[in-house]
Design an enzyme around this catalytic site. Sequence first.
Site, PDB file in Angstrom:
ATOM      1  N   HIS A  11      -1.502  12.240   2.023  1.00 47.45           N
ATOM      2  CA  HIS A  11      -0.754  11.798   3.206  1.00 47.45           C
ATOM      3  C   HIS A  11      -1.643  11.889   4.459  1.00 47.45           C
ATOM      4  CE1 HIS A  11       2.724  11.363   0.766  1.00 47.45           C
ATOM      5  NE2 HIS A  11       2.978  12.644   0.622  1.00 47.45           N
ATOM      6  N   ARG A  53      12.187  14.435  -2.343  1.00 46.19           N
ATOM      7  CA  ARG A  53      10.906  15.040  -2.741  1.00 46.19           C
ATOM      8  C   ARG A  53      10.953  16.558  -2.533  1.00 46.19           C
ATOM      9  NH1 ARG A  53       5.991  10.889  -1.758  1.00 46.19           N
ATOM     10  NH2 ARG A  53       7.086   9.137  -2.681  1.00 46.19           N
ATOM     11  N   ASP A  63       1.890   2.820   0.075  1.00 45.74           N
ATOM     12  CA  ASP A  63       2.109   3.562  -1.162  1.00 45.74           C
ATOM     13  C   ASP A  63       0.774   3.980  -1.793  1.00 45.74           C
ATOM     14  OD1 ASP A  63       3.575   4.726  -3.165  1.00 45.74           O
ATOM     15  OD2 ASP A  63       3.986   2.869  -4.243  1.00 45.74           O
ATOM     16  N   GLY A  64       0.818   5.095  -2.494  1.00 44.88           N
ATOM     17  CA  GLY A  64      -0.359   5.518  -3.274  1.00 44.88           C
ATOM     18  C   GLY A  64      -1.035   6.773  -2.755  1.00 44.88           C
ATOM     19  N   ASN A  65      -0.477   7.399  -1.731  1.00 43.41           N
ATOM     20  CA  ASN A  65      -1.111   8.611  -1.183  1.00 43.41           C
ATOM     21  C   ASN A  65      -1.218   9.713  -2.239  1.00 43.41           C
ATOM     22  OD1 ASN A  65      -1.069   7.323   1.253  1.00 43.41           O
ATOM     23  ND2 ASN A  65       0.610   8.519   2.133  1.00 43.41           N
ATOM     24  N   TRP A  73      13.844  12.158   1.009  1.00 46.39           N
ATOM     25  CA  TRP A  73      14.371  13.528   1.145  1.00 46.39           C
ATOM     26  C   TRP A  73      14.456  14.200  -0.216  1.00 46.39           C
ATOM     27  CZ3 TRP A  73      14.174  15.339   5.809  1.00 46.39           C
ATOM     28  CH2 TRP A  73      14.485  14.544   6.928  1.00 46.39           C
ATOM     29  N   ASP A  96      15.304   7.887   0.867  1.00 47.89           N
ATOM     30  CA  ASP A  96      15.269   8.496  -0.466  1.00 47.89           C
ATOM     31  C   ASP A  96      14.177   9.558  -0.597  1.00 47.89           C
ATOM     32  OD1 ASP A  96      17.433   7.131  -1.597  1.00 47.89           O
ATOM     33  OD2 ASP A  96      16.194   5.350  -1.915  1.00 47.89           O
ATOM     34  N   ARG A 136       7.632  -3.825  -5.613  1.00 47.81           N
ATOM     35  CA  ARG A 136       9.060  -3.817  -5.260  1.00 47.81           C
ATOM     36  C   ARG A 136       9.197  -3.525  -3.773  1.00 47.81           C
ATOM     37  NH1 ARG A 136       8.608   0.447  -9.162  1.00 47.81           N
ATOM     38  NH2 ARG A 136       7.982   2.349  -8.099  1.00 47.81           N
ATOM     39  N   LEU A 163       0.486  -4.598  20.813  1.00 48.27           N
ATOM     40  CA  LEU A 163       1.028  -4.408  19.467  1.00 48.27           C
ATOM     41  C   LEU A 163       2.266  -3.539  19.576  1.00 48.27           C
ATOM     42  CD1 LEU A 163       0.515  -4.600  16.295  1.00 48.27           C
ATOM     43  CD2 LEU A 163      -0.537  -2.345  16.497  1.00 48.27           C
ATOM     44  N   ARG A 186      -1.113   9.552  -5.575  1.00 53.17           N
ATOM     45  CA  ARG A 186      -2.036   9.251  -6.680  1.00 53.17           C
ATOM     46  C   ARG A 186      -3.492   9.340  -6.221  1.00 53.17           C
ATOM     47  NH1 ARG A 186       0.440   3.810  -8.051  1.00 53.17           N
ATOM     48  NH2 ARG A 186       1.597   4.282  -6.134  1.00 53.17           N
TER      49      ARG A 186
END
Length: 235
Positions: A39, A73, A22-24, A71, A69, A183, A133, A26
């Site tokens: 992104h 955007r 998260d945070g791209n 979608w 969710d 969250r 991996l 901002r």
Amino acid sequence: MTKSSGMSQRTSNGLHAAIIMDGNGRWASARGLPRVAGHRAGAEALRRAVEAAPDLGIGVLTVYAFSSDNWRRPQPEVSALMKMFHIYLRREQAKCVEKGVRVSVIGRRDRLPRLLLPVIDECVSATAQGGKLNLRLAIDYSSRDAILDAALALKGKPTREKLSEALGGPDVDVLIRTGGEQRLSDFLLWECAYAELIFTPVMWPDFKASDLASAVGEFHSRERRFGALPRAALA
Ligand code: FPP
């Protein structure tokens, strides 16, 4: 009570780390850049995390690339993300083969752009032998939907083990969320039953190998009890 507790599906091959990247947006806004630039920088951060993961004892890395969710955007941002997945999978495939990274994709396929599907299939099959991996990209993913689908497909008496198996991935050992929010946002809800949660204010594009190492260090410093008493009290 069944005997499985939260310990079903523990990773035998290293830790299972999961990341909510998260945070791209901002990160980009803070630099006066369009969100898509965030992104793009996020894709580089992902590359760094994948490179660093095996040496940190991570055997499975599941990352939230696009939630069901997302979608909601604006369409240009959604298109840019889909294009980015396309480019990333094509560009990283050879390197994943070379480095022993097996790529898997979880989530719904039926709403993805038609041209993305063969690129996913090719990357998944080309990297299938990777043993260092397992990189799992969650795209059009909703944990609630995944749990519902898995539960509906169960045969016979439902058990925790059967559901875990149907979901297809091991329990998460450590979940990291960047960007300061605290969250789960419908990510790996079943698999995170006993995960250690680590929230960091670092914006995803700024996330470095050293941040991943710190998170793994923090994970190892915690005592996991799975509902039992602390080790000291049992001695
Ligand atoms: C959340 O940040 C990030 C996303 C919804 C997209 C995640 C995608 C990447 C990291 C791109 C690279 C991934 C692959 C697989 C190539 P946000 O946009 O919600 O940020 P904000 O909260 O600051 O607005």
